[in-house]
Design a protein around this motif. Structure first.
Motif, PDB file in Angstrom:
ATOM      1  N   ARG A   5       6.388   6.761  -3.652  1.00 10.41           N
ATOM      2  CA  ARG A   5       5.151   6.506  -5.200  1.00 10.41           C
ATOM      3  C   ARG A   5       5.549   5.418  -5.776  1.00 10.41           C
ATOM      4  NH1 ARG A   5       3.243  11.786  -7.926  1.00 10.41           N
ATOM      5  NH2 ARG A   5       5.333  12.076  -8.515  1.00 10.41           N
ATOM      6  N   PHE A   6       4.139   4.629  -6.139  1.00 12.59           N
ATOM      7  CA  PHE A   6       4.926   3.692  -6.886  1.00 12.59           C
ATOM      8  C   PHE A   6       4.702   4.307  -8.042  1.00 12.59           C
ATOM      9  CE2 PHE A   6       2.888   1.419  -3.284  1.00 12.59           C
ATOM     10  CZ  PHE A   6       3.770   0.648  -2.486  1.00 12.59           C
TER      11      PHE A   6
ATOM     12  N   TRP B  15       1.396   7.164 -11.815  1.00 10.04           N
ATOM     13  CA  TRP B  15       2.138   6.833 -10.597  1.00 10.04           C
ATOM     14  C   TRP B  15       0.342   5.429 -10.609  1.00 10.04           C
ATOM     15  CZ3 TRP B  15       5.875   8.630  -9.405  1.00 10.04           C
ATOM     16  CH2 TRP B  15       6.838   9.302  -9.457  1.00 10.04           C
ATOM     17  N   VAL B  16       0.649   5.042  -9.254  1.00  8.06           N
ATOM     18  CA  VAL B  16      -0.361   3.992  -8.970  1.00  8.06           C
ATOM     19  C   VAL B  16      -0.238   4.130  -7.598  1.00  8.06           C
ATOM     20  CG1 VAL B  16      -0.400   1.889 -10.868  1.00  8.06           C
ATOM     21  CG2 VAL B  16       1.515   1.438  -9.101  1.00  8.06           C
ATOM     22  N   ASP B  17      -1.669   3.774  -6.941  1.00 14.31           N
ATOM     23  CA  ASP B  17      -1.746   3.700  -5.746  1.00 14.31           C
ATOM     24  C   ASP B  17      -0.945   2.503  -4.628  1.00 14.31           C
ATOM     25  OD1 ASP B  17      -3.191   5.931  -5.752  1.00 14.31           O
ATOM     26  OD2 ASP B  17      -4.857   4.695  -6.219  1.00 14.31           O
ATOM     27  N   HIS B  18      -1.374   1.264  -5.541  1.00  7.57           N
ATOM     28  CA  HIS B  18      -0.691   0.301  -4.628  1.00  7.57           C
ATOM     29  C   HIS B  18      -0.305  -0.585  -5.584  1.00  7.57           C
ATOM     30  CE1 HIS B  18      -4.446  -0.754  -5.822  1.00  7.57           C
ATOM     31  NE2 HIS B  18      -4.341  -1.724  -5.597  1.00  7.57           N
ATOM     32  N   ILE B  19       0.679  -2.134  -5.348  1.00  2.78           N
ATOM     33  CA  ILE B  19       0.814  -2.587  -6.005  1.00  2.78           C
ATOM     34  C   ILE B  19       0.599  -4.204  -5.164  1.00  2.78           C
ATOM     35  CG2 ILE B  19       2.970  -3.778  -7.069  1.00  2.78           C
ATOM     36  CD1 ILE B  19       5.015  -1.753  -6.790  1.00  2.78           C
TER      37      ILE B  19
ATOM     38  N   GLU C  21       0.658  -1.044  -0.231  1.00  3.56           N
ATOM     39  CA  GLU C  21      -0.066   0.042   0.086  1.00  3.56           C
ATOM     40  C   GLU C  21       0.945   1.567  -0.086  1.00  3.56           C
ATOM     41  OE1 GLU C  21      -2.684  -0.316   3.167  1.00  3.56           O
ATOM     42  OE2 GLU C  21      -3.875  -1.620   2.286  1.00  3.56           O
ATOM     43  N   GLY C  22       2.442   1.098   0.307  1.00  2.00           N
ATOM     44  CA  GLY C  22       2.876   2.453   0.263  1.00  2.00           C
ATOM     45  C   GLY C  22       3.952   1.874   1.341  1.00  2.00           C
ATOM     46  N   ALA C  23       5.262   3.122   1.159  1.00  2.70           N
ATOM     47  CA  ALA C  23       6.624   2.808   2.290  1.00  2.70           C
ATOM     48  C   ALA C  23       6.852   4.630   2.354  1.00  2.70           C
ATOM     49  CB  ALA C  23       7.261   2.498   0.627  1.00  2.70           C
ATOM     50  N   SER C  24       7.717   4.281   2.835  1.00  4.12           N
ATOM     51  CA  SER C  24       8.399   5.947   3.362  1.00  4.12           C
ATOM     52  C   SER C  24      10.094   4.944   3.908  1.00  4.12           C
ATOM     53  CB  SER C  24       7.656   6.200   4.496  1.00  4.12           C
ATOM     54  OG  SER C  24       7.827   4.755   5.763  1.00  4.12           O
TER      55      SER C  24
END
Length: 163
Positions: A92-93, A103-107, A81-84
């Motif tokens: 972002r993805f 850009w995509v919201d998730h993988i 869902e995300g990363a930091s």
């Protein structure tokens, strides 16, 4: 072979090794990574995370990509869902195809199917870098898998995946 094909071949070999293809022992949906892969590989429940890396970038670069393989050894899909990270303002993805970025919201990590983050498909993109990424360095990146949890991994800075 074209340089891209050589990089692809190296990446696929690295991805297969990192997720333990040929070394995964099945049984009740669980598996293990071979001991020699453990140095830059991680697990979070049934999610196996291989060697992740980023190419070097100079000070002032627009951003930096992060690549690496996953294997969801579970029976249900898992979503990244995300990363930091502390070294960038935003994570972002990204997908770049034919010179157009989106850009995509998730993988999504489907069950029992390797997913490789790569330049020609989804990958992690760091924007607002706070320092240059120099060959041989590393930094921490925290991956957010929603209900499956969070995992902090070390990203190695190298010209191409060396593992």
């Amino acid at each position: 072979m074209k340089p891209r094909n050589i990089r692809l071949r190296r990446y696929l070999v690295a991805a297969a090794f990192a997720v333990g293809v040929g070394g995964i022992v099945s049984g009740g949906g669980t598996g293990f990574l071979p001991p020699q892969a453990a140095a830059h590989s991680y697990t979070l429940g049934t999610i196996m995370i291989g060697h992740f890396w980023a190419p070097p970038v100079a000070q002032g670069a627009k951003g930096a990509a992060v690549y690496g393989p996953f294997l969801n050894a579970g029976t249900q899909a898992v979503t990244l869902e995300g990363a930091s990270t502390a070294i960038a303002d935003k994570v972002r993805f990204r997908i770049e195809k034919d010179g157009v970025e989106s850009w995509v919201d998730h993988i999504t990590l489907p069950p029992n199917k390797p997913v490789g983050l790569a330049a020609w498909r989804e990958h992690i993109w760091l924007s607002g870098l706070k320092k240059p990424l120099e060959e041989g360095g590393s930094f921490d990146l925290t991956l957010d898998f929603g209900d499956a949890g969070h995992k902090t991994i070390k990203i190695v800075i190298e010209s191409e995946s060396g593992h």
